[in-house]
Structures are given as structure tokens and as C-alpha cells.
Write an enzyme that holds these catalytic residues in place. Structure first.
Site, PDB file in Angstrom:
ATOM      1  NE  ARG A 173       1.813  -4.730  11.062  1.00  0.00           N
ATOM      2  CZ  ARG A 173       3.013  -4.576  10.506  1.00  0.00           C
ATOM      3  NH1 ARG A 173       4.099  -4.986  11.131  1.00  0.00           N
ATOM      4  NH2 ARG A 173       3.121  -4.013   9.329  1.00  0.00           N
ATOM      5  NE  ARG A 231      -4.827  -1.210   9.770  1.00  0.00           N
ATOM      6  CZ  ARG A 231      -3.710  -0.727   9.231  1.00  0.00           C
ATOM      7  NH1 ARG A 231      -3.656   0.510   8.812  1.00  0.00           N
ATOM      8  NH2 ARG A 231      -2.651  -1.486   9.106  1.00  0.00           N
ATOM      9  CE  LYS A 283      -2.005  -1.174   3.911  1.00  0.00           C
ATOM     10  NZ  LYS A 283      -1.342  -2.464   4.219  1.00  0.00           N
ATOM     11  NE  ARG A 312       7.885  -2.545   6.288  1.00  0.00           N
ATOM     12  CZ  ARG A 312       6.577  -2.447   6.425  1.00  0.00           C
ATOM     13  NH1 ARG A 312       5.843  -1.924   5.479  1.00  0.00           N
ATOM     14  NH2 ARG A 312       5.983  -2.889   7.513  1.00  0.00           N
ATOM     15  NE  ARG A 316       6.009  -0.265  10.284  1.00  0.00           N
ATOM     16  CZ  ARG A 316       4.904  -0.360   9.553  1.00  0.00           C
ATOM     17  NH1 ARG A 316       4.837   0.255   8.381  1.00  0.00           N
ATOM     18  NH2 ARG A 316       3.871  -1.054   9.969  1.00  0.00           N
TER      19      ARG A 316
HETATM   20  P1  AP5 Z   1       4.825  -1.592   1.846  1.00  0.00           P
HETATM   21  O1  AP5 Z   1       4.500  -0.768   0.656  1.00  0.00           O
HETATM   22  O2  AP5 Z   1       5.535  -0.933   2.980  1.00  0.00           O
HETATM   23  O3  AP5 Z   1       3.510  -2.350   2.352  1.00  0.00           O
HETATM   24  P2  AP5 Z   1       2.274  -1.809   3.168  1.00  0.00           P
HETATM   25  O4  AP5 Z   1       1.073  -2.503   2.637  1.00  0.00           O
HETATM   26  O5  AP5 Z   1       2.257  -0.314   3.180  1.00  0.00           O
HETATM   27  O6  AP5 Z   1       2.658  -2.420   4.576  1.00  0.00           O
HETATM   28  P3  AP5 Z   1       2.554  -1.836   6.048  1.00  0.00           P
HETATM   29  O7  AP5 Z   1       3.303  -2.809   6.914  1.00  0.00           O
HETATM   30  O8  AP5 Z   1       3.012  -0.412   6.103  1.00  0.00           O
HETATM   31  O9  AP5 Z   1       1.054  -1.964   6.295  1.00  0.00           O
HETATM   32  P4  AP5 Z   1       0.321  -2.031   7.630  1.00  0.00           P
HETATM   33  O10 AP5 Z   1      -1.054  -1.895   7.154  1.00  0.00           O
HETATM   34  O11 AP5 Z   1       0.599  -3.198   8.482  1.00  0.00           O
HETATM   35  O12 AP5 Z   1       0.987  -0.826   8.458  1.00  0.00           O
HETATM   36  P5  AP5 Z   1       0.468   0.625   8.834  1.00  0.00           P
HETATM   37  O13 AP5 Z   1       1.645   1.495   8.846  1.00  0.00           O
HETATM   38  O14 AP5 Z   1      -0.710   1.018   8.034  1.00  0.00           O
HETATM   39  O15 AP5 Z   1       5.675  -2.845   1.346  1.00  0.00           O
HETATM   40  C1  AP5 Z   1       6.245  -3.769   2.252  1.00  0.00           C
HETATM   41  C2  AP5 Z   1       7.636  -4.222   1.737  1.00  0.00           C
HETATM   42  O16 AP5 Z   1       7.451  -4.971   0.532  1.00  0.00           O
HETATM   43  C3  AP5 Z   1       8.571  -3.059   1.373  1.00  0.00           C
HETATM   44  O17 AP5 Z   1       9.873  -3.421   1.721  1.00  0.00           O
HETATM   45  C4  AP5 Z   1       8.440  -2.915  -0.145  1.00  0.00           C
HETATM   46  O18 AP5 Z   1       9.624  -2.453  -0.721  1.00  0.00           O
HETATM   47  C5  AP5 Z   1       8.122  -4.354  -0.561  1.00  0.00           C
HETATM   48  N1  AP5 Z   1       7.208  -4.396  -1.695  1.00  0.00           N
HETATM   49  C6  AP5 Z   1       6.115  -3.623  -1.938  1.00  0.00           C
HETATM   50  N2  AP5 Z   1       5.501  -3.986  -3.079  1.00  0.00           N
HETATM   51  C7  AP5 Z   1       6.227  -5.039  -3.571  1.00  0.00           C
HETATM   52  C8  AP5 Z   1       6.096  -5.866  -4.744  1.00  0.00           C
HETATM   53  N3  AP5 Z   1       5.100  -5.692  -5.623  1.00  0.00           N
HETATM   54  N4  AP5 Z   1       7.006  -6.851  -4.906  1.00  0.00           N
HETATM   55  C9  AP5 Z   1       8.026  -7.047  -4.009  1.00  0.00           C
HETATM   56  N5  AP5 Z   1       8.189  -6.282  -2.901  1.00  0.00           N
HETATM   57  C10 AP5 Z   1       7.303  -5.303  -2.691  1.00  0.00           C
HETATM   58  O19 AP5 Z   1      -0.064   0.377  10.329  1.00  0.00           O
HETATM   59  C11 AP5 Z   1       0.824   0.090  11.398  1.00  0.00           C
HETATM   60  C12 AP5 Z   1       0.050   0.052  12.696  1.00  0.00           C
HETATM   61  O20 AP5 Z   1      -0.545   1.341  12.974  1.00  0.00           O
HETATM   62  C13 AP5 Z   1      -1.152  -0.916  12.725  1.00  0.00           C
HETATM   63  O21 AP5 Z   1      -0.756  -2.245  13.061  1.00  0.00           O
HETATM   64  C14 AP5 Z   1      -2.036  -0.257  13.805  1.00  0.00           C
HETATM   65  O22 AP5 Z   1      -1.554  -0.535  15.105  1.00  0.00           O
HETATM   66  C15 AP5 Z   1      -1.838   1.223  13.542  1.00  0.00           C
HETATM   67  N6  AP5 Z   1      -2.834   1.760  12.567  1.00  0.00           N
HETATM   68  C16 AP5 Z   1      -2.571   2.300  11.342  1.00  0.00           C
HETATM   69  N7  AP5 Z   1      -3.714   2.680  10.738  1.00  0.00           N
HETATM   70  C17 AP5 Z   1      -4.715   2.386  11.585  1.00  0.00           C
HETATM   71  C18 AP5 Z   1      -6.133   2.505  11.512  1.00  0.00           C
HETATM   72  N8  AP5 Z   1      -6.730   3.025  10.425  1.00  0.00           N
HETATM   73  N9  AP5 Z   1      -6.853   2.086  12.565  1.00  0.00           N
HETATM   74  C19 AP5 Z   1      -6.284   1.572  13.683  1.00  0.00           C
HETATM   75  N10 AP5 Z   1      -4.944   1.402  13.819  1.00  0.00           N
HETATM   76  C20 AP5 Z   1      -4.164   1.808  12.775  1.00  0.00           C
END
Ligand code: AP5
Length: 215
Positions: free
Chosen positions: A172, A88, A13, A127, A161
Site C-alpha cells: 500500500r 489516488r 486521514k 489498529r 482489517r
Molecule cells: P487512520 O486514521 O485509520 O489512518 P488512515 O490514513 O485513514 O489509514 P488507512 O489505512 O485507512 O488508509 P489507507 O489509505 O491505506 O486505506 P483506505 O481505507 O483508504 O489511522 C491509523 C491508526 O493510527 C489508527 O489506529 C489511529 O487511531 C492512529 N492514529 C491516527 N492519527 C494518529 C496520531 N496523530 N497519532 C497516533 N496515532 C494516530 O484504502 C484501503 C484499500 O482500498 C486500498 O489499499 C485500495 O485497495 C482500496 N482503495 C481505497 N480508495 C481507493 C482509491 N481511491 N482508488 C483505488 N483503490 C482504493
């Protein structure tokens, strides 16, 4: 244009949101990034969120919806928004409707990135980011061109992270399956959901998303 990028942790994402920012001059609103900034700055929201995030659980709906509302208020009405990691839960989806309607905005697309569980774990545990500018890297898929030096800003320190460990990733994913995936039917009924194969390489996914957006 306003779009939601949905998908489990590590689906890509954030990566695709960055491409959309570059290709379409849209703004990325990532609740994960906003919460991580709040934790780093030690704000009241950050103090509440830290332990919850470290455990891989979801921060309260009220907190994240308030963050999104404030961020929308700082944007021009015609700036396109990518919602990354929000909504979410069903209450967050309901809040988003209100936040958008009261600002004369509507949703154009919901794009779900589908990725195998094994690939997600490999992506997340590999990552890391530049400690200077935040540029994202990966042990296998995207190493800096010159070892130990950020391609973008030349910084030599990198960080990982705290929630990118196998145990927290499992939690997660459980949260995604139990609370986030069930909101998809709300958008399916409106005919605005497209599923993209997130297993393809980053540029292929980027091109698929560009097609969906008609560009
Ligand atoms: P990346 O693009 O970083 O993936 P992502 O989907 O953004 O993953 P996240 O881990 O950031 O998602 P998340 O939803 O768990 O975390 P968030 O920060 O929202 O890609 C991942 C890796 O793969 C990278 O190294 C990239 O280079 C590689 N990659 C990407 N595409 C690729 C491809 N096509 N092929 C190969 N490699 C690839 O949330 C974190 C925490 O915050 C949550 O657990 C929660 O506690 C809190 N939080 C955030 N939002 C909310 C909400 N709305 N409500 C409640 N709690 C929340």
C-alpha cells in the site's frame, strides 16, 4: 467547503476526517470505507475489489470514481465534503475535477499528512475497530476505557482489517509513493496544498487542520 485529505496508509486521514465531521458538519467520503461496505455486502463491485484490496493494490479508477459520483449525487449542494483516500491516481484526480465542476463545486484545500514509515507500520498493525459501531481503537494510542468494551456503544467484539498486515502495508505504501504522491503537484500549482505534521498527536493535528480551514 470541499477538501482532500492525502497521506500514506495510516497517516490519520480517517481519524481527522471524523474530527472534521464532528467539528464542521462536513461529510466524509472515504473510498476505502465504501469499498469495504461493498465487499461486506457482496455486491458486484465488492466481489471485484476484495482480492485487490487484500493484496494492497489499487481498485480500478472507473470503479472508485463511480462510487464518488454516486455519493456526491446524494448530498445537498452546500454540504462540505472531505475526500478521504480519493483521488489516488492522476486519472482519479482528473475525474474528480469533472465530478466537482458538473455539480458546481470546487476544491478549497488539499491537506497532506506526513508521517514516518516506522510510525505508519506501528499505527496500522495496532489498529482495530468495534464490530458494532465501527469506533476506531489502537493497541497503544487508544484502548477502550474499560477493557474489551467499546466506549461508544458497549459492544464487546472488535475486528481488524484483513489488509492491515506488514506485507500488505508495504504494498500500500509503494502504491502511495508511485501513484498517489505524484498527483500533489497538480494541486500545488493551484496553491491549495498544505502539509501537516501527522506525527503530532491527534488533537494537535486536529488543531492544525482547523487553522488551515480558518476556524
Ligand atoms: P487512520 O486514521 O485509520 O489512518 P488512515 O490514513 O485513514 O489509514 P488507512 O489505512 O485507512 O488508509 P489507507 O489509505 O491505506 O486505506 P483506505 O481505507 O483508504 O489511522 C491509523 C491508526 O493510527 C489508527 O489506529 C489511529 O487511531 C492512529 N492514529 C491516527 N492519527 C494518529 C496520531 N496523530 N497519532 C497516533 N496515532 C494516530 O484504502 C484501503 C484499500 O482500498 C486500498 O489499499 C485500495 O485497495 C482500496 N482503495 C481505497 N480508495 C481507493 C482509491 N481511491 N482508488 C483505488 N483503490 C482504493
Amino acid at each position: 467547503m470541499n477538501i482532500i485529505l492525502l497521506g500514506p496508509p495510516g497517516a490519520g486521514k480517517g481519524t481527522q476526517a471524523q474530527f472534521l465531521v464532528a467539528d464542521h458538519s462536513m461529510v466524509q467520503l472515504s473510498t476505502g470505507d465504501m469499498l469495504r461496505s461493498a465487499v461486506k455486502e457482496g455486491t458486484p463491485v465488492g466481489l471485484k475489489a476484495k482480492a485487490i484490496m487484500d493484496a494492497g493494490e489499487l481498485v480500478s479508477d472507473e470503479i472508485v470514481s463511480a462510487l464518488i459520483g454516486d455519493a456526491l449525487d446524494r448530498l445537498d449542494a452546500d454540504t462540505g465534503v472531505i475526500f478521504d483516500g480519493y483521488p489516488r491516481t492522476a486519472p482519479q484526480a482528473a475525474s474528480l475535477e469533472e465530478l466537482l465542476a458538473s455539480r458546481h463545486r470546487s476544491l478549497n484545500h488539499v491537506i497532506e499528512l506526513n508521517v514516518d514509515v516506522d510510525a505508519l507500520i506501528e499505527r496500522i498493525t495496532g489498529r482495530f475497530t468495534c464490530a458494532g459501531c465501527g469506533e476506531g481503537y489502537h493497541n497503544i494510542y487508544k484502548m477502550p476505557e474499560s477493557e474489551g468494551v467499546c466506549d461508544k456503544c458497549g459492544h464487546t467484539e472488535f475486528k481488524r482489517r484483513p489488509d492491515d498486515n506488514a506485507e500488505t502495508v508495504r504494498k500500500r505504501m509503494e502504491e502511495y509513493r508511485g501513484k498517489t504522491a505524484p498527483i500533489l503537484p497538480i494541486y500545488e500549482e493551484r496553491g491549495i496544498v498544505t502539509r501537516v505534521d501527522g506525527m503530532a498527536d491527534m488533537e494537535t493535528v486536529r488543531a492544525e487542520i482547523a487553522k488551515i480551514l480558518g476556524s
